[in-house]
Write an enzyme that holds these catalytic residues in place. Structure first.
Site, PDB file in Angstrom:
ATOM      1  N   TYR A 159      43.136  42.392  36.074  1.00 58.50           N
ATOM      2  CA  TYR A 159      42.212  43.521  36.258  1.00 58.50           C
ATOM      3  C   TYR A 159      40.774  43.078  36.006  1.00 58.50           C
ATOM      4  O   TYR A 159      39.866  43.407  36.788  1.00 58.50           O
ATOM      5  CB  TYR A 159      42.602  44.646  35.306  1.00 58.50           C
ATOM      6  CG  TYR A 159      41.871  45.946  35.534  1.00 58.50           C
ATOM      7  CD1 TYR A 159      42.347  46.884  36.441  1.00 58.50           C
ATOM      8  CD2 TYR A 159      40.716  46.245  34.816  1.00 58.50           C
ATOM      9  CE1 TYR A 159      41.693  48.087  36.641  1.00 58.50           C
ATOM     10  CE2 TYR A 159      40.059  47.447  35.001  1.00 58.50           C
ATOM     11  CZ  TYR A 159      40.542  48.363  35.909  1.00 58.50           C
ATOM     12  OH  TYR A 159      39.873  49.558  36.106  1.00 58.50           O
ATOM     13  N   LYS A 163      37.811  43.198  38.898  1.00 63.85           N
ATOM     14  CA  LYS A 163      36.632  44.044  38.738  1.00 63.85           C
ATOM     15  C   LYS A 163      35.350  43.231  38.612  1.00 63.85           C
ATOM     16  O   LYS A 163      34.290  43.656  39.084  1.00 63.85           O
ATOM     17  CB  LYS A 163      36.815  44.972  37.535  1.00 63.85           C
ATOM     18  CG  LYS A 163      37.944  45.987  37.716  1.00 63.85           C
ATOM     19  CD  LYS A 163      37.771  46.842  38.973  1.00 63.85           C
ATOM     20  CE  LYS A 163      38.810  47.940  39.073  1.00 63.85           C
ATOM     21  NZ  LYS A 163      38.635  48.796  40.278  1.00 63.85           N
TER      22      LYS A 163
END
Length: 249
Positions: A159, A163
């Site tokens: 993640y 991002k």
């Protein structure tokens, strides 16, 4: 619905069945836009469409798994064929896996996160850019994360990597496409009370959820970005709850 600064605008929202995507779709429909809602499951999208239409707005469903590049192009082409334009794209589709730390994450879990959170945003952006260039402008809102701007252990390497990369993608859009009137804004929220919390390895209490950002806060932020005049580019917005646990965990 008297305040309609986006009247006549066509918006495509991914991850629109819940959370930030849903809130953004509702907020932009309230501002007068025609909103296309994409997600993998019809039932939650139908609920959001019903909510928008009950309030007098315009919304349609475009079922989609953003990790499927061919399907992304098909949906983009269908929206363009029906409306002749896509003025705003909101890349809000995202997920995380419970087994996310280095000692438990699997290659399959890594792939799942990267394919949706990063590749999906690229596929959708790539699909709308030609029409935006032809129109002489457009807006792309990329829902990144506090974990995209700052390193945090809580969200895991897949993640965090997705991002962080989304911020780089957003910056490159403004560098290359600003001359074509196309603007990109990366919104980087801290913890938000959305269904993605249910996939946390450690359950989040109702008390903690109430102190986080709420989906409607991000909907208001998305509307703010979308209603800026075309000569204004909000490159990045970092937003957190006042009680920000990510400063300490």
């Amino acid at each position: 619905m008297t305040d309609q600064p986006l009247s006549g605008q066509v918006v495509w929202v991914t991850g629109a069945g819940s959370g930030i995507g849903e809130a953004g779709a509702v907020a932009l429909a309230e501002a007068g836009a025609v909103v296309y809602l994409s997600g993998r499951r019809a039932e939650p999208l139908e609920a959001v469409v019903g909510r928008i239409r009950d309030a007098g707005g315009q919304a349609l469903i475009a079922l989609l798994d953003v990790a499927d590049k061919a399907e992304v192009k098909r949906v983009a082409d269908e929206i363009l064929a029906a409306q002749g334009r896509i003025d705003i794209l909101i890349n809000s589709a995202g997920l995380n896996v419970p087994e996310r730390a280095w000692n438990v994450v699997s290659p399959e879990g890594w792939d799942q996160v990267i394919r949706v959170d990063l590749d999906g945003a690229f596929y959708c952006t790539h699909a709308v850019l030609p029409a935006m260039r032809k129109a002489g402008g457009g807006l792309i809102i990329n829902v990144s994360s506090w974990a995209g701007r700052y390193d945090t252990r809580l969200t895991g390497p897949a993640y965090n990597s997705a991002k962080h990369a989304m911020l780089a993608m957003n910056a490159s859009l403004n560098i290359e496409e600003g001359q074509n009137g196309i603007r990109a804004c990366a919104i980087c929220p801290g913890e938000v009370n959305t269904p993605i919390l249910d996939r946390r390895p450690v359950p989040v209490s109702a008390e903690d959820k109430a102190r986080m950002l709420q989906s409607e806060d991000l909907g208001a932020t998305i509307r703010f970005v979308a209603t800026m005049p075309p000569h204004v580019c909000l490159n990045e917005i970092l937003i957190s709850p006042t009680w920000n646990r990510l400063n300490v965990i």
